[in-house]
Write a protein that holds these residues in place. Structure first.
Motif, PDB file in Angstrom:
ATOM      1  N   GLN A  70      31.502  57.190  65.636  1.00 23.25           N
ATOM      2  CA  GLN A  70      31.771  57.827  66.823  1.00 23.25           C
ATOM      3  C   GLN A  70      31.728  56.700  68.143  1.00 23.25           C
ATOM      4  O   GLN A  70      31.208  55.618  67.693  1.00 23.25           O
ATOM      5  CB  GLN A  70      30.802  58.817  67.105  1.00 23.25           C
ATOM      6  CG  GLN A  70      30.825  60.140  66.107  1.00 23.25           C
ATOM      7  CD  GLN A  70      32.130  60.787  66.118  1.00 23.25           C
ATOM      8  OE1 GLN A  70      32.685  61.128  67.084  1.00 23.25           O
ATOM      9  NE2 GLN A  70      32.685  60.854  64.743  1.00 23.25           N
TER      10      GLN A  70
ATOM     11  N   ARG B  75      36.893  52.787  61.071  1.00 23.71           N
ATOM     12  CA  ARG B  75      37.586  53.798  61.626  1.00 23.71           C
ATOM     13  C   ARG B  75      36.434  54.284  62.782  1.00 23.71           C
ATOM     14  O   ARG B  75      35.335  54.202  62.578  1.00 23.71           O
ATOM     15  CB  ARG B  75      37.545  54.829  60.576  1.00 23.71           C
ATOM     16  CG  ARG B  75      38.867  54.784  59.884  1.00 23.71           C
ATOM     17  CD  ARG B  75      39.183  56.318  59.280  1.00 23.71           C
ATOM     18  NE  ARG B  75      40.281  55.887  58.231  1.00 23.71           N
ATOM     19  CZ  ARG B  75      41.802  55.537  58.432  1.00 23.71           C
ATOM     20  NH1 ARG B  75      42.080  55.876  59.825  1.00 23.71           N
ATOM     21  NH2 ARG B  75      42.663  55.570  57.586  1.00 23.71           N
TER      22      ARG B  75
ATOM     23  N   ARG C  92      36.234  57.171  65.967  1.00 23.63           N
ATOM     24  CA  ARG C  92      36.765  58.203  66.576  1.00 23.63           C
ATOM     25  C   ARG C  92      36.404  58.309  67.924  1.00 23.63           C
ATOM     26  O   ARG C  92      35.310  58.454  68.346  1.00 23.63           O
ATOM     27  CB  ARG C  92      36.368  59.874  66.158  1.00 23.63           C
ATOM     28  CG  ARG C  92      36.891  60.955  66.429  1.00 23.63           C
ATOM     29  CD  ARG C  92      37.978  61.460  66.067  1.00 23.63           C
ATOM     30  NE  ARG C  92      38.015  61.621  64.736  1.00 23.63           N
ATOM     31  CZ  ARG C  92      39.031  61.500  63.841  1.00 23.63           C
ATOM     32  NH1 ARG C  92      40.339  61.157  64.246  1.00 23.63           N
ATOM     33  NH2 ARG C  92      39.083  61.502  62.508  1.00 23.63           N
TER      34      ARG C  92
ATOM     35  N   THR D  77      36.508  59.288  72.108  1.00 17.86           N
ATOM     36  CA  THR D  77      35.896  60.554  72.789  1.00 17.86           C
ATOM     37  C   THR D  77      36.997  61.599  72.918  1.00 17.86           C
ATOM     38  O   THR D  77      36.842  62.989  73.109  1.00 17.86           O
ATOM     39  CB  THR D  77      35.201  60.597  74.037  1.00 17.86           C
ATOM     40  OG1 THR D  77      36.035  59.566  75.023  1.00 17.86           O
ATOM     41  CG2 THR D  77      33.953  59.369  73.728  1.00 17.86           C
ATOM     42  N   ASP D  78      38.293  61.180  73.088  1.00 23.07           N
ATOM     43  CA  ASP D  78      39.278  62.218  73.380  1.00 23.07           C
ATOM     44  C   ASP D  78      39.573  62.654  72.009  1.00 23.07           C
ATOM     45  O   ASP D  78      40.817  63.103  71.819  1.00 23.07           O
ATOM     46  CB  ASP D  78      40.354  61.591  74.010  1.00 23.07           C
ATOM     47  CG  ASP D  78      41.217  60.302  73.260  1.00 23.07           C
ATOM     48  OD1 ASP D  78      40.903  59.836  72.244  1.00 23.07           O
ATOM     49  OD2 ASP D  78      42.015  59.697  74.124  1.00 23.07           O
ATOM     50  N   GLY D  79      39.257  62.050  70.751  1.00 22.15           N
ATOM     51  CA  GLY D  79      39.740  62.391  69.458  1.00 22.15           C
ATOM     52  C   GLY D  79      40.462  61.610  68.828  1.00 22.15           C
ATOM     53  O   GLY D  79      41.055  61.824  67.561  1.00 22.15           O
ATOM     54  N   THR D  80      41.164  60.691  69.438  1.00 20.41           N
ATOM     55  CA  THR D  80      41.753  59.842  68.718  1.00 20.41           C
ATOM     56  C   THR D  80      41.358  58.809  67.614  1.00 20.41           C
ATOM     57  O   THR D  80      40.338  58.375  67.904  1.00 20.41           O
ATOM     58  CB  THR D  80      42.601  58.461  69.992  1.00 20.41           C
ATOM     59  OG1 THR D  80      43.263  59.231  70.961  1.00 20.41           O
ATOM     60  CG2 THR D  80      43.461  57.794  69.091  1.00 20.41           C
ATOM     61  N   SER D  81      41.943  58.701  66.746  1.00 27.36           N
ATOM     62  CA  SER D  81      41.364  57.779  65.563  1.00 27.36           C
ATOM     63  C   SER D  81      41.792  56.445  65.798  1.00 27.36           C
ATOM     64  O   SER D  81      42.979  56.235  65.684  1.00 27.36           O
ATOM     65  CB  SER D  81      41.846  58.401  64.245  1.00 27.36           C
ATOM     66  OG  SER D  81      41.294  57.521  62.927  1.00 27.36           O
TER      67      SER D  81
END
Length: 174
Positions: free
Chosen positions: A7, A29, A31, A33-37
């Protein structure tokens, strides 16, 4: 064991070092804060992927052009491969075959050295064939009577001639 997805807040805490170590090894990877990976990976890996994508696309385009065209595609059709325009169709087909092999080798080796060398060699060939005189020498017919035997110069005669007043010197040119 699945891949860890970090995160954004992990980058400010103790997991930051773990994230960076994973990225150095292969990739990590995140993630956002806006959900983009997002994926972080070594730059050399990105460079390899970009080169494979670029030359894979060029391979596919040229292959399609050769299937649709009887001769060599036009300069505008070749686009960024316009440096191939001095080659005949047989040479362009040979380039295409070698390009495919180089792309496969670069992917397997995880290194673009083979691909870079292939492109360098073919560009040099195309430059040589673009010059009409060089093209005629390289591709023209040659007969044995085009060549004559020459004798190796006598080293002593060459030294005497070079030091003779008729040969001149660099100082004489001034």
């Amino acid at each position: 064991m699945g891949e860890t997805i970090y995160q954004a807040t992990d980058l400010t805490g103790t997991k930051r070092v773990e994230f960076l170590n994973e990225a150095r090894r292969d990739r990590a990877r995140l993630r956002a804060t806006d959900g983009t990976s997002l994926v972080m990976l070594p730059e050399r890996t990105l460079d390899l992927l970009e080169a494979l994508a670029k030359w894979g696309e060029a391979y596919a385009k040229l292959s399609t052009l050769l299937r649709r065209t009887a001769g060599v595609p036009s300069t505008s059709e070749l686009g960024e491969l316009a440096w191939l325009r001095s080659l005949d169709r047989e040479d362009v087909e040979e380039f295409l075959s070698e390009l495919q092999d180089a792309i496969i080798a670069a992917n397997a080796d995880e290194d673009t050295a083979v691909l870079d060398e292939c492109l360098r060699a073919w560009r040099a060939t195309a430059r040589q064939l673009a010059d009409p005189l060089r093209r005629s020498v390289l591709l023209g017919t040659h007969r044995s009577d085009d060549y004559v035997l020459v004798e190796k110069p006598d080293l002593l005669d060459a030294q005497v001639h070079a030091s003779s007043p008729e040969a001149g010197s660099a100082d004489d040119a001034e």
